[in-house]
Design a protein around this motif. Structure first.
Motif, PDB file in Angstrom:
ATOM      1  N   THR A 152       0.813  -1.220   0.000  1.00 38.45           N
ATOM      2  CA  THR A 152       0.000   0.000   0.000  1.00 38.45           C
ATOM      3  C   THR A 152       0.844   1.268   0.000  1.00 38.45           C
ATOM      4  O   THR A 152       0.295   2.365  -0.061  1.00 38.45           O
ATOM      5  CB  THR A 152      -0.941   0.027   1.220  1.00 38.45           C
ATOM      6  N   LEU A 153       2.174   1.149   0.054  1.00 34.70           N
ATOM      7  CA  LEU A 153       3.042   2.325   0.117  1.00 34.70           C
ATOM      8  C   LEU A 153       2.899   3.189  -1.130  1.00 34.70           C
ATOM      9  O   LEU A 153       2.936   2.691  -2.253  1.00 34.70           O
ATOM     10  CB  LEU A 153       4.504   1.894   0.243  1.00 34.70           C
ATOM     11  N   ARG A 154       2.752   4.491  -0.912  1.00 35.30           N
ATOM     12  CA  ARG A 154       2.825   5.478  -1.998  1.00 35.30           C
ATOM     13  C   ARG A 154       3.852   6.524  -1.591  1.00 35.30           C
ATOM     14  O   ARG A 154       3.676   7.212  -0.591  1.00 35.30           O
ATOM     15  CB  ARG A 154       1.462   6.137  -2.238  1.00 35.30           C
ATOM     16  N   ILE A 155       4.918   6.629  -2.384  1.00 36.05           N
ATOM     17  CA  ILE A 155       5.990   7.559  -2.053  1.00 36.05           C
ATOM     18  C   ILE A 155       6.619   8.045  -3.356  1.00 36.05           C
ATOM     19  O   ILE A 155       6.566   7.353  -4.386  1.00 36.05           O
ATOM     20  CB  ILE A 155       7.031   6.877  -1.128  1.00 36.05           C
ATOM     21  N   GLU A 156       7.245   9.222  -3.309  1.00 38.16           N
ATOM     22  CA  GLU A 156       7.610   9.902  -4.545  1.00 38.16           C
ATOM     23  C   GLU A 156       8.806   9.327  -5.286  1.00 38.16           C
ATOM     24  O   GLU A 156       9.130   9.817  -6.374  1.00 38.16           O
ATOM     25  CB  GLU A 156       7.852  11.386  -4.258  1.00 38.16           C
ATOM     26  N   ASP A 157       9.483   8.317  -4.749  1.00 37.98           N
ATOM     27  CA  ASP A 157      10.584   7.725  -5.508  1.00 37.98           C
ATOM     28  C   ASP A 157      10.273   6.295  -5.952  1.00 37.98           C
ATOM     29  O   ASP A 157      11.180   5.537  -6.280  1.00 37.98           O
ATOM     30  CB  ASP A 157      11.897   7.765  -4.713  1.00 37.98           C
ATOM     31  N   VAL A 158       8.992   5.934  -6.011  1.00 36.73           N
ATOM     32  CA  VAL A 158       8.594   4.580  -6.397  1.00 36.73           C
ATOM     33  C   VAL A 158       7.607   4.639  -7.562  1.00 36.73           C
ATOM     34  O   VAL A 158       6.604   5.366  -7.509  1.00 36.73           O
ATOM     35  CB  VAL A 158       7.962   3.822  -5.216  1.00 36.73           C
ATOM     36  N   GLY A 159       7.905   3.884  -8.617  1.00 36.65           N
ATOM     37  CA  GLY A 159       7.036   3.792  -9.784  1.00 36.65           C
ATOM     38  C   GLY A 159       6.942   2.363 -10.273  1.00 36.65           C
ATOM     39  O   GLY A 159       7.036   1.420  -9.490  1.00 36.65           O
ATOM     40  N   LEU A 160       6.794   2.182 -11.587  1.00 35.61           N
ATOM     41  CA  LEU A 160       6.661   0.831 -12.139  1.00 35.61           C
ATOM     42  C   LEU A 160       7.064   0.814 -13.600  1.00 35.61           C
ATOM     43  O   LEU A 160       7.149   1.853 -14.249  1.00 35.61           O
ATOM     44  CB  LEU A 160       5.224   0.319 -12.011  1.00 35.61           C
ATOM     45  N   ARG A 161       7.300  -0.389 -14.086  1.00 36.87           N
ATOM     46  CA  ARG A 161       7.601  -0.630 -15.494  1.00 36.87           C
ATOM     47  C   ARG A 161       6.762  -1.825 -15.935  1.00 36.87           C
ATOM     48  O   ARG A 161       6.693  -2.849 -15.245  1.00 36.87           O
ATOM     49  CB  ARG A 161       9.096  -0.941 -15.657  1.00 36.87           C
ATOM     50  N   LEU A 162       6.127  -1.709 -17.094  1.00 34.61           N
ATOM     51  CA  LEU A 162       5.220  -2.746 -17.561  1.00 34.61           C
ATOM     52  C   LEU A 162       5.955  -3.900 -18.231  1.00 34.61           C
ATOM     53  O   LEU A 162       6.937  -3.692 -18.948  1.00 34.61           O
ATOM     54  CB  LEU A 162       4.224  -2.150 -18.562  1.00 34.61           C
ATOM     55  N   ALA A 163       5.429  -5.093 -18.002  1.00 36.10           N
ATOM     56  CA  ALA A 163       5.913  -6.293 -18.685  1.00 36.10           C
ATOM     57  C   ALA A 163       4.718  -6.990 -19.341  1.00 36.10           C
ATOM     58  O   ALA A 163       3.556  -6.707 -19.019  1.00 36.10           O
ATOM     59  CB  ALA A 163       6.597  -7.235 -17.704  1.00 36.10           C
ATOM     60  N   ARG A 164       4.998  -7.901 -20.245  1.00 39.13           N
ATOM     61  CA  ARG A 164       3.965  -8.769 -20.841  1.00 39.13           C
ATOM     62  C   ARG A 164       4.586 -10.103 -21.187  1.00 39.13           C
ATOM     63  O   ARG A 164       5.768 -10.185 -21.541  1.00 39.13           O
ATOM     64  CB  ARG A 164       3.402  -8.160 -22.127  1.00 39.13           C
ATOM     65  N   SER A 165       3.804 -11.135 -21.077  1.00 41.07           N
ATOM     66  CA  SER A 165       4.220 -12.440 -21.597  1.00 41.07           C
ATOM     67  C   SER A 165       3.899 -12.478 -23.086  1.00 41.07           C
ATOM     68  O   SER A 165       2.881 -11.929 -23.513  1.00 41.07           O
ATOM     69  CB  SER A 165       3.487 -13.563 -20.873  1.00 41.07           C
ATOM     70  N   PRO A 166       4.732 -13.134 -23.885  1.00 35.71           N
ATOM     71  CA  PRO A 166       4.454 -13.193 -25.325  1.00 35.71           C
ATOM     72  C   PRO A 166       3.203 -14.013 -25.610  1.00 35.71           C
ATOM     73  O   PRO A 166       2.831 -14.903 -24.834  1.00 35.71           O
ATOM     74  CB  PRO A 166       5.714 -13.862 -25.907  1.00 35.71           C
ATOM     75  N   ARG A 167       2.546 -13.725 -26.693  1.00 34.32           N
ATOM     76  CA  ARG A 167       1.385 -14.511 -27.080  1.00 34.32           C
ATOM     77  C   ARG A 167       1.811 -15.945 -27.379  1.00 34.32           C
ATOM     78  O   ARG A 167       2.893 -16.162 -27.936  1.00 34.32           O
ATOM     79  CB  ARG A 167       0.714 -13.902 -28.322  1.00 34.32           C
ATOM     80  N   PRO A 168       0.967 -16.921 -27.064  1.00 41.92           N
ATOM     81  CA  PRO A 168       1.311 -18.328 -27.349  1.00 41.92           C
ATOM     82  C   PRO A 168       1.536 -18.544 -28.843  1.00 41.92           C
ATOM     83  O   PRO A 168       0.899 -17.894 -29.668  1.00 41.92           O
ATOM     84  CB  PRO A 168       0.084 -19.096 -26.851  1.00 41.92           C
TER      85      PRO A 168
END
Length: 221
Positions: free
Chosen positions: A205-221
């Motif tokens: 639940t942490l929200r802080i100004e030095d934390v973000g994200l990067r998206l990933a995906r699994s390849p289609r079968p």
């Protein structure tokens, strides 16, 4: 999204002095951390990062925010959501499930993150720190627009520095319960935190100004 080749990566934890090797299958990973502008475009909400500037990393985003964002974007693009989520964040850690066969957006696993960060290198970083990362020594103690430093050999920017990035994994459930893994170091961190192997943990639940994200995906079968 960049296609990341499969391979093996050895993870390590300084606290427990433990190391373990993971086999990683090919996957897709965003070339940049998620930006505030992209977050706003998908969700219609305005996090602090969107007000700061569209090309800055989306920040003050919790782990729960991140997985919900992944599902929202997947549905908008007609992809199968990767996560089955409970109705509430409270006490729902044991109810969340990841479908590894889904083609929707998701968070990278910790092994995928480090494998991508290293891009075939074996040292602590994939290049000279000031060339590849915004950290306390060169950031002016503020975040910067994504893509402003040199990418690694696989075309991935800001894998170190700027903002920490959420991963899917629990950090150490026997000791820290629901705490999730963060990787990469941030704009306010000393140089020793901006290394491919460094692990950080925090409550989902942490929200802080030095934390973000990067998206990933699994390849289609």
């Amino acid at each position: 999204m960049v296609t990341v080749p499969g391979g093996h990566v050895t993870l390590s934890d300084r606290r427990t002095e433990r190391s373990w090797t993971v086999e990683v299958a090919p996957y897709l990973l965003a070339a940049y951390p998620l930006t505030g502008a992209d977050h706003t475009h998908v969700t219609g909400t305005h996090p602090d990062s969107a007000q700061d500037g569209g090309r800055l990393p989306a920040h003050s985003v919790s782990w729960w925010d991140a997985v919900r964002y992944c599902n929202t974007l997947s549905r908008q693009e007609g992809l199968t959501p990767a996560y089955r989520l409970p109705d509430t964040e409270d006490g729902g850690e044991d109810q969340i499930a990841w479908d590894p066969d889904a083609d929707g957006y998701r968070l990278p696993t910790e092994a995928e993150w480090e494998h991508a960060c290293r891009a075939g290198t074996t040292g602590p970083r994939y290049g000279p720190l000031d060339d590849i990362a915004w950290h306390r020594g060169n950031s002016g103690e503020r975040m910067h627009e994504v893509g402003g430093r040199r990418p690694n050999a696989w075309g991935l920017y800001d894998m170190l520095g700027n903002v920490w990035e959420w991963c899917w994994d629990l950090y150490d459930p026997e000791v820290y319960g629901s705490y999730r893994v963060l990787r990469g170091g941030g704009w306010f961190d000393e140089h020793w935190s901006c290394r491919a192997s460094v692990r950080r943990r925090s409550h989902p639940t942490l929200r802080i100004e030095d934390v973000g994200l990067r998206l990933a995906r699994s390849p289609r079968p």
